[in-house]
Design an enzyme around this catalytic site. Structure first.
Site, PDB file in Angstrom:
ATOM      1  N   HIS A   1      59.617  43.893  26.231  1.00  0.00           N
ATOM      2  CA  HIS A   1      58.398  43.593  25.930  1.00  0.00           C
ATOM      3  C   HIS A   1      58.659  41.889  26.099  1.00  0.00           C
ATOM      4  O   HIS A   1      57.622  41.216  26.422  1.00  0.00           O
ATOM      5  CB  HIS A   1      57.825  43.665  24.352  1.00  0.00           C
ATOM      6  CG  HIS A   1      57.569  45.346  24.240  1.00  0.00           C
ATOM      7  ND1 HIS A   1      56.922  45.937  25.359  1.00  0.00           N
ATOM      8  CD2 HIS A   1      57.980  46.047  23.262  1.00  0.00           C
ATOM      9  CE1 HIS A   1      56.875  47.329  24.854  1.00  0.00           C
ATOM     10  NE2 HIS A   1      57.567  47.289  23.582  1.00  0.00           N
TER      11      HIS A   1
ATOM     12  N   LEU B   1      41.359  30.483  36.439  1.00  0.00           N
ATOM     13  CA  LEU B   1      41.616  31.823  36.235  1.00  0.00           C
ATOM     14  C   LEU B   1      41.318  32.268  34.891  1.00  0.00           C
ATOM     15  O   LEU B   1      41.413  31.575  33.962  1.00  0.00           O
ATOM     16  CB  LEU B   1      43.120  32.226  36.478  1.00  0.00           C
ATOM     17  CG  LEU B   1      43.295  33.746  36.246  1.00  0.00           C
ATOM     18  CD1 LEU B   1      43.804  34.499  37.694  1.00  0.00           C
ATOM     19  CD2 LEU B   1      44.705  33.803  35.528  1.00  0.00           C
TER      20      LEU B   1
ATOM     21  N   ARG C   1      64.254  48.103  22.499  1.00  0.00           N
ATOM     22  CA  ARG C   1      62.933  47.874  23.434  1.00  0.00           C
ATOM     23  C   ARG C   1      62.356  46.628  23.271  1.00  0.00           C
ATOM     24  O   ARG C   1      61.548  46.164  24.138  1.00  0.00           O
ATOM     25  CB  ARG C   1      61.897  48.928  22.981  1.00  0.00           C
ATOM     26  CG  ARG C   1      62.216  50.437  23.211  1.00  0.00           C
ATOM     27  CD  ARG C   1      61.379  51.537  22.499  1.00  0.00           C
ATOM     28  NE  ARG C   1      60.226  51.368  22.720  1.00  0.00           N
ATOM     29  CZ  ARG C   1      59.642  51.895  24.093  1.00  0.00           C
ATOM     30  NH1 ARG C   1      60.334  52.517  24.629  1.00  0.00           N
ATOM     31  NH2 ARG C   1      58.241  51.673  24.242  1.00  0.00           N
TER      32      ARG C   1
ATOM     33  N   ILE D   1      45.584  56.518  33.833  1.00  0.00           N
ATOM     34  CA  ILE D   1      44.664  55.265  33.397  1.00  0.00           C
ATOM     35  C   ILE D   1      45.071  54.824  32.066  1.00  0.00           C
ATOM     36  O   ILE D   1      44.920  53.943  31.795  1.00  0.00           O
ATOM     37  CB  ILE D   1      43.251  55.533  33.643  1.00  0.00           C
ATOM     38  CG1 ILE D   1      42.763  55.821  35.114  1.00  0.00           C
ATOM     39  CG2 ILE D   1      42.201  54.340  33.060  1.00  0.00           C
ATOM     40  CD1 ILE D   1      41.157  55.955  35.223  1.00  0.00           C
TER      41      ILE D   1
ATOM     42  N   ASP E   1      53.554  48.627  32.399  1.00  0.00           N
ATOM     43  CA  ASP E   1      54.106  49.836  31.850  1.00  0.00           C
ATOM     44  C   ASP E   1      55.763  49.497  32.266  1.00  0.00           C
ATOM     45  O   ASP E   1      56.022  49.093  33.598  1.00  0.00           O
ATOM     46  CB  ASP E   1      53.611  50.978  32.256  1.00  0.00           C
ATOM     47  CG  ASP E   1      54.185  51.993  31.373  1.00  0.00           C
ATOM     48  OD1 ASP E   1      54.696  51.882  30.146  1.00  0.00           O
ATOM     49  OD2 ASP E   1      53.897  53.180  31.696  1.00  0.00           O
TER      50      ASP E   1
ATOM     51  N   ASN F   1      58.420  48.220  30.195  1.00  0.00           N
ATOM     52  CA  ASN F   1      59.145  47.507  29.412  1.00  0.00           C
ATOM     53  C   ASN F   1      60.405  48.162  28.551  1.00  0.00           C
ATOM     54  O   ASN F   1      61.564  47.460  28.641  1.00  0.00           O
ATOM     55  CB  ASN F   1      58.345  46.691  28.325  1.00  0.00           C
ATOM     56  CG  ASN F   1      57.304  45.723  28.987  1.00  0.00           C
ATOM     57  OD1 ASN F   1      57.537  45.424  30.023  1.00  0.00           O
ATOM     58  ND2 ASN F   1      56.481  45.274  28.128  1.00  0.00           N
ATOM     59  N   GLY F   2      60.026  49.313  28.118  1.00  0.00           N
ATOM     60  CA  GLY F   2      61.044  49.991  27.155  1.00  0.00           C
ATOM     61  C   GLY F   2      62.307  50.310  28.044  1.00  0.00           C
ATOM     62  O   GLY F   2      63.364  50.249  27.590  1.00  0.00           O
TER      63      GLY F   2
ATOM     64  N   SER G   1      44.549  50.773  21.819  1.00  0.00           N
ATOM     65  CA  SER G   1      44.112  51.342  20.472  1.00  0.00           C
ATOM     66  C   SER G   1      45.113  52.712  20.162  1.00  0.00           C
ATOM     67  O   SER G   1      45.352  52.684  18.959  1.00  0.00           O
ATOM     68  CB  SER G   1      42.753  52.221  20.840  1.00  0.00           C
ATOM     69  OG  SER G   1      41.771  51.332  21.430  1.00  0.00           O
ATOM     70  N   GLU G   2      45.924  53.092  21.149  1.00  0.00           N
ATOM     71  CA  GLU G   2      46.750  54.183  20.784  1.00  0.00           C
ATOM     72  C   GLU G   2      48.101  53.743  20.438  1.00  0.00           C
ATOM     73  O   GLU G   2      49.053  54.360  19.932  1.00  0.00           O
ATOM     74  CB  GLU G   2      46.771  55.073  21.966  1.00  0.00           C
ATOM     75  CG  GLU G   2      45.693  56.247  22.239  1.00  0.00           C
ATOM     76  CD  GLU G   2      44.151  55.157  22.893  1.00  0.00           C
ATOM     77  OE1 GLU G   2      44.813  54.227  23.611  1.00  0.00           O
ATOM     78  OE2 GLU G   2      43.078  55.621  22.414  1.00  0.00           O
TER      79      GLU G   2
ATOM     80  N   TRP H   1      63.033  49.223  31.037  1.00  0.00           N
ATOM     81  CA  TRP H   1      63.785  48.072  31.436  1.00  0.00           C
ATOM     82  C   TRP H   1      64.896  47.485  30.389  1.00  0.00           C
ATOM     83  O   TRP H   1      66.003  47.327  30.900  1.00  0.00           O
ATOM     84  CB  TRP H   1      62.665  46.956  31.837  1.00  0.00           C
ATOM     85  CG  TRP H   1      63.527  45.753  32.130  1.00  0.00           C
ATOM     86  CD1 TRP H   1      63.708  45.245  33.741  1.00  0.00           C
ATOM     87  CD2 TRP H   1      64.017  44.369  31.498  1.00  0.00           C
ATOM     88  NE1 TRP H   1      64.177  44.142  33.585  1.00  0.00           N
ATOM     89  CE2 TRP H   1      64.435  43.745  32.278  1.00  0.00           C
ATOM     90  CE3 TRP H   1      64.045  44.478  30.217  1.00  0.00           C
ATOM     91  CZ2 TRP H   1      65.091  42.417  31.940  1.00  0.00           C
ATOM     92  CZ3 TRP H   1      64.587  43.244  29.959  1.00  0.00           C
ATOM     93  CH2 TRP H   1      65.324  42.250  30.668  1.00  0.00           C
TER      94      TRP H   1
HETATM   95  C1  FPP Z   1      54.165  49.111  28.081  1.00  0.00           C
HETATM   96  O1  FPP Z   1      55.774  49.438  28.242  1.00  0.00           O
HETATM   97  C2  FPP Z   1      54.073  47.639  27.625  1.00  0.00           C
HETATM   98  C3  FPP Z   1      53.262  47.660  26.129  1.00  0.00           C
HETATM   99  C4  FPP Z   1      52.852  48.637  25.300  1.00  0.00           C
HETATM  100  C5  FPP Z   1      53.147  46.169  25.836  1.00  0.00           C
HETATM  101  C6  FPP Z   1      52.888  45.020  26.960  1.00  0.00           C
HETATM  102  C7  FPP Z   1      52.742  43.778  26.259  1.00  0.00           C
HETATM  103  C8  FPP Z   1      53.115  42.622  26.952  1.00  0.00           C
HETATM  104  C9  FPP Z   1      54.011  42.495  27.752  1.00  0.00           C
HETATM  105  C10 FPP Z   1      53.166  41.596  25.919  1.00  0.00           C
HETATM  106  C11 FPP Z   1      51.901  40.852  26.350  1.00  0.00           C
HETATM  107  C12 FPP Z   1      51.703  39.430  25.619  1.00  0.00           C
HETATM  108  C13 FPP Z   1      50.603  38.687  25.527  1.00  0.00           C
HETATM  109  C14 FPP Z   1      50.688  37.234  24.905  1.00  0.00           C
HETATM  110  C15 FPP Z   1      49.304  38.901  26.548  1.00  0.00           C
HETATM  111  P1  FPP Z   1      56.341  50.691  27.499  1.00  0.00           P
HETATM  112  O2  FPP Z   1      56.802  50.217  26.203  1.00  0.00           O
HETATM  113  O3  FPP Z   1      55.310  51.648  27.447  1.00  0.00           O
HETATM  114  O4  FPP Z   1      57.676  50.994  28.407  1.00  0.00           O
HETATM  115  P2  FPP Z   1      58.199  52.194  28.620  1.00  0.00           P
HETATM  116  O5  FPP Z   1      57.107  53.220  29.369  1.00  0.00           O
HETATM  117  O6  FPP Z   1      59.117  52.060  29.428  1.00  0.00           O
HETATM  118  O7  FPP Z   1      58.569  52.923  27.238  1.00  0.00           O
END
Ligand code: FPP
Length: 240
Positions: free
Chosen positions: A34, A128, A30, A188, A17, A19-20, A63-64, A22
């Site tokens: 990712h 792994l 956003r 969770i 969690d 990415n957005g 799923s959400e 960051w």
């Molecule tokens: C949550 O951050 C992250 C996700 C919903 C996506 C995570 C997916 C990846 C890192 C890509 C994985 C790729 C492969 C090939 C396995 P958020 O967007 O909820 O962040 P925020 O809470 O800061 O908004």
């Protein structure tokens, strides 16, 4: 039973969690968060191999997550497809076996084919297992396992915990020892509900693209500090 303090967790599960946030901190869309998240994941896969961790399970799309704006959903789908074509050979060379866990019915044919190719081409790798939870939800998993058990004709009085586990999406793996969630939230979010009954939880404020070996080691150190009793009592020489 005393825990071997040097043994690594066999199975680590991660909610990636942040990415957005960051991306937002850098005034970027956003999607770039990712993208950086994929790079962080590749580094953590290698770090897990170096630490003799057998299973890494990551929550890539819940799923959400369909509830997100459609351009973010399609961006994530495209990113995953691009990541498979960019990193599949590398993962293979690293000895990673890829397994996809989740409901494949709702994803595009293109993505389903990419998943099938990723799984079949890495089938015999043993360093792994990277379980990618995609279109996955813990409640979905329990329901799909129950439906499969009924369809297989398992009588109600034989539907034990062990029997139902055979039908779960993660039946090929031991339950996670360590669950890590980055990004500062303490929940969770419908990940691996069945499997985390005795898992140790570590919540990190670090945003996922910034999560590296140092943060992984801190989480493993916290895990080693835990006293895992699995519902039993701690044996001490006085009690033995
Ligand atoms: C949550 O951050 C992250 C996700 C919903 C996506 C995570 C997916 C990846 C890192 C890509 C994985 C790729 C492969 C090939 C396995 P958020 O967007 O909820 O962040 P925020 O809470 O800061 O908004």
């Amino acid at each position: 039973m005393a825990q071997d303090r040097l043994a690594p967790p066999r199975h680590v599960a991660i909610v990636m969690d942040g990415n957005g946030r960051w991306a937002k901190k850098r005034f970027l869309p956003r999607f770039f968060g990712h993208k950086a998240g994929v790079d962080a994941l590749v580094k953590i896969v290698q770090a897990c191999i170096d630490r003799d961790i057998e299973h890494l399970t990551v929550f890539a799309f819940s799923s959400e997550n369909w509830k997100r704006p459609s351009d973010e959903v399609s961006g994530l789908m495209g990113l995953v497809l691009a990541a498979v074509s960019r990193y599949l050979a590398k993962m293979g060379a690293m000895g990673v076996r890829i397994r996809i866990v989740g409901d494949r019915d709702a994803v595009s044919d293109k993505l389903r084919n990419a998943w099938n190719e990723a799984e079949s081409s890495t089938l015999h790798n043993t360093k792994l297992t990277l379980n990618v939870a995609f279109n996955y939800g813990g409640r979905w998993d329990i329901v799909q396992a129950t439906r499969k058990a009924i369809a297989a004709g398992v009588p109600a009085d034989e539907l034990t915990e062990a029997k139902l586990s055979e039908f779960m999406a993660m039946a090929h793996a031991p339950d996670p020892d360590l669950f890590i969630r980055t990004g500062g939230e303490v929940r969770i979010s419908n990940f691996l509900l069945w499997q985390v009954a005795y898992t140790e939880f570590v919540f990190s404020d670090c945003l996922w693209p910034e999560f590296g070996e140092r943060e992984l080691d801190a989480a493993i150190a916290a895990f080693h500090e835990r006293d895992r009793r699995f519902g039993g009592v701690k044996e001490t020489p006085a009690e033995a």
